[in-house]
Design a protein around this motif. Structure first.
Motif: not given
Length: 157
Positions: A51-75
C-alpha cells in the motif's frame, strides 16, 4: 522493455523511491515487487508495504507494485521480465548484489541484472535503520516517503 525492482521495503525509504523513479525513466514498464526476505523478520505486513509503495509511486504511470511469492526468478518468468534493477549503496551491497546476480543468472540465463548506484544523499538510508529509529520513537521523516511517515505518525497518536 519491462524490468523489475524487488525488495522487502520494510518500510520503503526515500532511497528505494529514488531507485524506482530513476529506473522508471529507463524502462517502458517497471514492476516493483514486495518480497519476503527469509533472513529477516518483517516489522510491517506485505500488504502494508505494498500500500505504501502504491501510494508513493502513484505519479509514475509506468510503475506497478505487486507482492512477490517465491524466488525473484520465478516472478520474472511469470511476468516475462528479463531485467532486474538493483540499488547499490556501498561495497557490502555490491558484493551481495554480485552474488545474487550470479545465482539468478544460474537459475535463468535470460535474466540480466542492472545496478543503479544510490545518490550520495541516500547512502545511509536503509529500512533497518528506519526500523531501529521507530523502535526508539525517533523521527523518521527525513528517511521515508510522506505516505509512510503520515501512516506511522497516525498510528502513534
Amino acid at each position: 522493455m519491462r524490468a523489475a525492482f524487488c525488495g522487502s521495503f520494510d518500510p520503503p525509504t526515500l532511497g528505494h523511491l529514488d531507485i524506482i523513479e530513476r529506473a522508471s525513466t529507463l524502462f517502458d514498464e517497471l514492476i516493483v515487487l514486495v518480497a519476503t526476505n527469509s533472513s529477516k523478520s518483517s516489522m510491517f505486513s506485505m500488504e502494508q508495504r505494498l500500500a505504501w509503495l502504491r501510494e508513493a509511486c502513484q505519479d509514475l504511470p509506468n510503475v506497478t507494485c505487486k507482492i512477490q511469492k517465491g524466488l525473484i526468478v520465478q516472478a520474472c518468468q511469470e511476468h516475462e521480465i528479463h531485467v532486474l534493477v538493483r540499488g547499490i549503496r556501498n561495497e557490502q551491497d555490491c558484493a551481495y548484489e554480485q552474488n545474487m546476480a550470479f545465482m539468478n543468472a544460474y537459475l535463468d540465463p535470460n535474466i540480466e541484472t542492472i545496478c543503479l548506484f544510490t545518490k550520495p544523499e541516500y547512502d545511509l538510508f536503509s529500512s533497518s535503520n528506519v526500523r531501529e529509529l521507530l523502535k526508539y520513537h525517533q523521527n523518521i521523516q527525513p528517511f521515508v516517503p510522506a505516505c509512510v511517515f503520515k501512516s506511522l505518525e497516525k498510528e502513534r497518536t
